[in-house]
Design a protein around this motif. Structure first.
Motif, PDB file in Angstrom:
ATOM      1  N   LEU A  14     -40.022  13.382  14.468  1.00 27.26           N
ATOM      2  CA  LEU A  14     -38.793  12.856  15.064  1.00 27.26           C
ATOM      3  C   LEU A  14     -38.951  12.705  16.578  1.00 27.26           C
ATOM      4  O   LEU A  14     -39.692  13.476  17.190  1.00 27.26           O
ATOM      5  N   PRO A  15     -38.292  11.704  17.179  1.00 26.16           N
ATOM      6  CA  PRO A  15     -37.396  10.747  16.513  1.00 26.16           C
ATOM      7  C   PRO A  15     -38.148   9.739  15.661  1.00 26.16           C
ATOM      8  O   PRO A  15     -39.332   9.489  15.881  1.00 26.16           O
ATOM      9  N   PHE A  16     -37.446   9.179  14.693  1.00 27.59           N
ATOM     10  CA  PHE A  16     -37.975   8.095  13.867  1.00 27.59           C
ATOM     11  C   PHE A  16     -37.644   6.783  14.564  1.00 27.59           C
ATOM     12  O   PHE A  16     -36.487   6.501  14.859  1.00 27.59           O
ATOM     13  N   HIS A  17     -38.659   5.977  14.840  1.00 26.70           N
ATOM     14  CA  HIS A  17     -38.483   4.739  15.587  1.00 26.70           C
ATOM     15  C   HIS A  17     -38.450   3.551  14.634  1.00 26.70           C
ATOM     16  O   HIS A  17     -39.354   3.377  13.809  1.00 26.70           O
ATOM     17  N   TYR A  18     -37.409   2.742  14.769  1.00 22.85           N
ATOM     18  CA  TYR A  18     -37.262   1.527  13.986  1.00 22.85           C
ATOM     19  C   TYR A  18     -37.979   0.384  14.704  1.00 22.85           C
ATOM     20  O   TYR A  18     -37.743   0.148  15.891  1.00 22.85           O
ATOM     21  N   GLY A  19     -38.808  -0.364  13.960  1.00 19.56           N
ATOM     22  CA  GLY A  19     -39.434  -1.538  14.538  1.00 19.56           C
ATOM     23  C   GLY A  19     -38.505  -2.733  14.543  1.00 19.56           C
ATOM     24  O   GLY A  19     -38.579  -3.595  15.414  1.00 19.56           O
ATOM     25  N   ALA A  20     -37.609  -2.799  13.569  1.00 16.75           N
ATOM     26  CA  ALA A  20     -36.600  -3.852  13.487  1.00 16.75           C
ATOM     27  C   ALA A  20     -35.487  -3.344  12.580  1.00 16.75           C
ATOM     28  O   ALA A  20     -35.722  -2.543  11.669  1.00 16.75           O
ATOM     29  N   LEU A  21     -34.262  -3.815  12.813  1.00 17.02           N
ATOM     30  CA  LEU A  21     -33.104  -3.378  12.042  1.00 17.02           C
ATOM     31  C   LEU A  21     -32.158  -4.551  11.834  1.00 17.02           C
ATOM     32  O   LEU A  21     -31.816  -5.255  12.788  1.00 17.02           O
ATOM     33  N   HIS A  22     -31.760  -4.753  10.598  1.00 15.34           N
ATOM     34  CA  HIS A  22     -30.743  -5.741  10.243  1.00 15.34           C
ATOM     35  C   HIS A  22     -29.686  -5.003   9.417  1.00 15.34           C
ATOM     36  O   HIS A  22     -30.012  -4.371   8.413  1.00 15.34           O
ATOM     37  N   GLN A  23     -28.439  -5.094   9.846  1.00 14.54           N
ATOM     38  CA  GLN A  23     -27.414  -4.222   9.285  1.00 14.54           C
ATOM     39  C   GLN A  23     -26.065  -4.922   9.260  1.00 14.54           C
ATOM     40  O   GLN A  23     -25.722  -5.681  10.170  1.00 14.54           O
ATOM     41  N   ILE A  24     -25.307  -4.659   8.193  1.00 13.94           N
ATOM     42  CA  ILE A  24     -23.911  -5.065   8.146  1.00 13.94           C
ATOM     43  C   ILE A  24     -23.095  -3.896   7.622  1.00 13.94           C
ATOM     44  O   ILE A  24     -23.487  -3.211   6.671  1.00 13.94           O
ATOM     45  N   GLY A  25     -21.946  -3.669   8.268  1.00 17.31           N
ATOM     46  CA  GLY A  25     -21.000  -2.670   7.807  1.00 17.31           C
ATOM     47  C   GLY A  25     -19.639  -3.302   7.569  1.00 17.31           C
ATOM     48  O   GLY A  25     -19.260  -4.256   8.263  1.00 17.31           O
ATOM     49  N   ILE A  26     -18.932  -2.809   6.581  1.00 16.38           N
ATOM     50  CA  ILE A  26     -17.576  -3.267   6.276  1.00 16.38           C
ATOM     51  C   ILE A  26     -16.674  -2.044   6.258  1.00 16.38           C
ATOM     52  O   ILE A  26     -17.021  -1.007   5.669  1.00 16.38           O
ATOM     53  N   ASP A  27     -15.504  -2.154   6.908  1.00 17.31           N
ATOM     54  CA  ASP A  27     -14.590  -1.025   7.077  1.00 17.31           C
ATOM     55  C   ASP A  27     -13.267  -1.266   6.362  1.00 17.31           C
ATOM     56  O   ASP A  27     -12.747  -2.397   6.368  1.00 17.31           O
ATOM     57  N   TRP A  28     -12.711  -0.175   5.816  1.00 16.23           N
ATOM     58  CA  TRP A  28     -11.392  -0.218   5.168  1.00 16.23           C
ATOM     59  C   TRP A  28     -10.552   0.952   5.673  1.00 16.23           C
ATOM     60  O   TRP A  28     -11.039   2.082   5.762  1.00 16.23           O
ATOM     61  N   LEU A  29      -9.290   0.690   5.998  1.00 14.89           N
ATOM     62  CA  LEU A  29      -8.321   1.744   6.276  1.00 14.89           C
ATOM     63  C   LEU A  29      -7.586   2.061   4.983  1.00 14.89           C
ATOM     64  O   LEU A  29      -7.053   1.164   4.330  1.00 14.89           O
ATOM     65  N   VAL A  30      -7.562   3.357   4.601  1.00 16.72           N
ATOM     66  CA  VAL A  30      -7.101   3.736   3.268  1.00 16.72           C
ATOM     67  C   VAL A  30      -6.209   4.980   3.336  1.00 16.72           C
ATOM     68  O   VAL A  30      -6.119   5.673   4.360  1.00 16.72           O
ATOM     69  N   ASP A  31      -5.582   5.269   2.200  1.00 18.98           N
ATOM     70  CA  ASP A  31      -4.781   6.474   2.020  1.00 18.98           C
ATOM     71  C   ASP A  31      -5.652   7.698   2.326  1.00 18.98           C
ATOM     72  O   ASP A  31      -6.733   7.857   1.747  1.00 18.98           O
ATOM     73  N   PRO A  32      -5.212   8.598   3.210  1.00 17.28           N
ATOM     74  CA  PRO A  32      -6.085   9.707   3.613  1.00 17.28           C
ATOM     75  C   PRO A  32      -6.253  10.814   2.578  1.00 17.28           C
ATOM     76  O   PRO A  32      -7.245  11.546   2.615  1.00 17.28           O
ATOM     77  N   GLU A  33      -5.310  10.992   1.656  1.00 16.98           N
ATOM     78  CA  GLU A  33      -5.375  12.146   0.760  1.00 16.98           C
ATOM     79  C   GLU A  33      -6.605  12.143  -0.139  1.00 16.98           C
ATOM     80  O   GLU A  33      -7.314  13.158  -0.229  1.00 16.98           O
ATOM     81  N   PRO A  34      -6.913  11.047  -0.862  1.00 20.63           N
ATOM     82  CA  PRO A  34      -8.151  11.060  -1.653  1.00 20.63           C
ATOM     83  C   PRO A  34      -9.393  11.249  -0.797  1.00 20.63           C
ATOM     84  O   PRO A  34     -10.367  11.868  -1.235  1.00 20.63           O
ATOM     85  N   VAL A  35      -9.367  10.718   0.426  1.00 28.12           N
ATOM     86  CA  VAL A  35     -10.509  10.882   1.324  1.00 28.12           C
ATOM     87  C   VAL A  35     -10.695  12.355   1.655  1.00 28.12           C
ATOM     88  O   VAL A  35     -11.814  12.886   1.619  1.00 28.12           O
ATOM     89  N   ARG A  36      -9.616  13.036   1.986  1.00 29.59           N
ATOM     90  CA  ARG A  36      -9.718  14.451   2.343  1.00 29.59           C
ATOM     91  C   ARG A  36     -10.249  15.292   1.179  1.00 29.59           C
ATOM     92  O   ARG A  36     -11.065  16.201   1.375  1.00 29.59           O
ATOM     93  N   LYS A  37      -9.809  14.981  -0.022  1.00 24.98           N
ATOM     94  CA  LYS A  37     -10.269  15.754  -1.188  1.00 24.98           C
ATOM     95  C   LYS A  37     -11.760  15.558  -1.425  1.00 24.98           C
ATOM     96  O   LYS A  37     -12.503  16.522  -1.656  1.00 24.98           O
ATOM     97  N   LEU A  38     -12.216  14.308  -1.354  1.00 18.92           N
ATOM     98  CA  LEU A  38     -13.630  14.037  -1.583  1.00 18.92           C
ATOM     99  C   LEU A  38     -14.481  14.595  -0.452  1.00 18.92           C
ATOM    100  O   LEU A  38     -15.566  15.148  -0.684  1.00 18.92           O
ATOM    101  N   LEU A  39     -13.995  14.481   0.774  1.00 18.84           N
ATOM    102  CA  LEU A  39     -14.750  14.999   1.916  1.00 18.84           C
ATOM    103  C   LEU A  39     -14.892  16.515   1.824  1.00 18.84           C
ATOM    104  O   LEU A  39     -15.957  17.073   2.131  1.00 18.84           O
ATOM    105  N   ALA A  40     -13.841  17.204   1.401  1.00 14.70           N
ATOM    106  CA  ALA A  40     -13.880  18.665   1.302  1.00 14.70           C
ATOM    107  C   ALA A  40     -14.914  19.131   0.284  1.00 14.70           C
ATOM    108  O   ALA A  40     -15.515  20.209   0.443  1.00 14.70           O
ATOM    109  N   GLN A  41     -15.146  18.334  -0.750  1.00 15.86           N
ATOM    110  CA  GLN A  41     -16.135  18.702  -1.764  1.00 15.86           C
ATOM    111  C   GLN A  41     -17.556  18.628  -1.224  1.00 15.86           C
ATOM    112  O   GLN A  41     -18.412  19.439  -1.597  1.00 15.86           O
TER     113      GLN A  41
END
Length: 287
Positions: A14-41
């Motif tokens: 480490l560190p791990f060096h990237y020679g090239a990177l191509h990336q896409i991210g998609i975001d959603w705003l959602v109900d927090p309760e299911p997120v909290r339960k899954l995150l706690a697990q």
């Protein structure tokens, strides 16, 4: 008490060096309760961040990257399913941000990071590295993709198909035809904003329950696309083909059916060389 650093087992460096990177991210705003339960697990020492109307933020991102090693080069593809979260003990240090402010890099504490719930990857060596170095919940899969490229048609449409795989003898990836999920993002004609969001903190929880944080530097800004307007609701599509798989179940639990994306962000490494079109030379004796 003096904190210790997590070990770096052989043969990793480490560190791990990237020679090239191509990336896409998609975001959603959602109900927090299911997120909290899954995150706690999976990450009991993290708390899900909240943004507009108290909603939590869930993200899917695809990466294609190249790395150069002493023995040559290799390419890797992966998809991460993440919750934006922070260490619970550090909550009083966080600024109050909107989604747009967060994704453009306003959190200079870098405590708002990605809590990885599932990672699917087509490189057995990278799967092992993710697990052993960063406590990533990383599993095998493979991909068929269509990406914006200087070597392809003009456009800003991304398509990613993720399919099932297993790791066979001698750490080889064995591809299976079973589809897991499809992602489409049609960003053509949209104006992007420069997003200075790096370094991005990635969180993991190791088998002993210790919380890890690993920053990733990206050396140019991301391009962020605001998709919050209803006129953009059809620009991204997510199809889960394996709802009973752990990844599919997690996505359906947090996103439900038809939740519109609020934003997308991309990064594509600039080219370092170009082999130009040839031309003819005159031959024969000079006139």
């Amino acid at each position: 008490m003096t904190a210790t650093l997590p070990p770096v087992p052989e043969p990793f460096q480490l560190p791990f060096h990237y020679g090239a990177l191509h990336q896409i991210g998609i975001d959603w705003l959602v109900d927090p309760e299911p997120v909290r339960k899954l995150l706690a697990q999976q990450h009991p020492d993290l708390t899900a961040a909240t943004f507009e109307d108290g909603r939590a933020l869930v993200s899917l991102n695809y990466q294609l990257y190249f790395a150069q090693y002493a023995f040559g080069g290799g390419t890797t593809q992966e998809i991460e399913f993440n919750v934006i979260a922070f260490p619970t003990r550090e909550g009083d240090r966080l600024p109050r941000l909107t989604y747009a402010q967060y994704v453009q890099g306003w959190d200079q504490t870098k405590l708002l990071g990605i809590a990885r719930l599932h990672v699917v990857c087509d490189n057995p060596f990278a799967i092992r590295a993710g697990k052993e170095l960063y406590a990533e919940p990383k599993h095998p899969g493979w991909f068929e993709v269509g990406l914006p490229s200087l070597n392809g048609p003009v456009g800003e449409t991304w398509t990613v198909q993720c399919k099932a795989a297993t790791i066979g003898p001698d750490d080889t990836l064995e591809q299976h035809p079973r589809p897991l999920l499809d992602i489409t993002a049609e960003l053509d004609g949209l104006t992007s904003a420069a997003a200075n969001s790096a370094p991005i903190t990635g969180y993991g929880t190791d088998p002993e329950g210790r919380l890890l944080a690993g920053p990733m530097n990206v050396y140019q800004p991301y391009r962020w696309y605001d998709l919050s307007s209803s006129e953009h609701s059809a620009r991204t599509r997510l199809t889960v083909h394996a709802p009973d798989d752990s990844l599919g179940h997690g996505i359906r639990t947090l996103l439900g059916d038809g939740t519109p994306a609020v934003g997308a962000w991309t990064y594509q490494s600039p080219p370092v060389a170009a082999h130009n079109r040839p031309y003819y030379l005159p031959t024969g004796p000079r006139p």
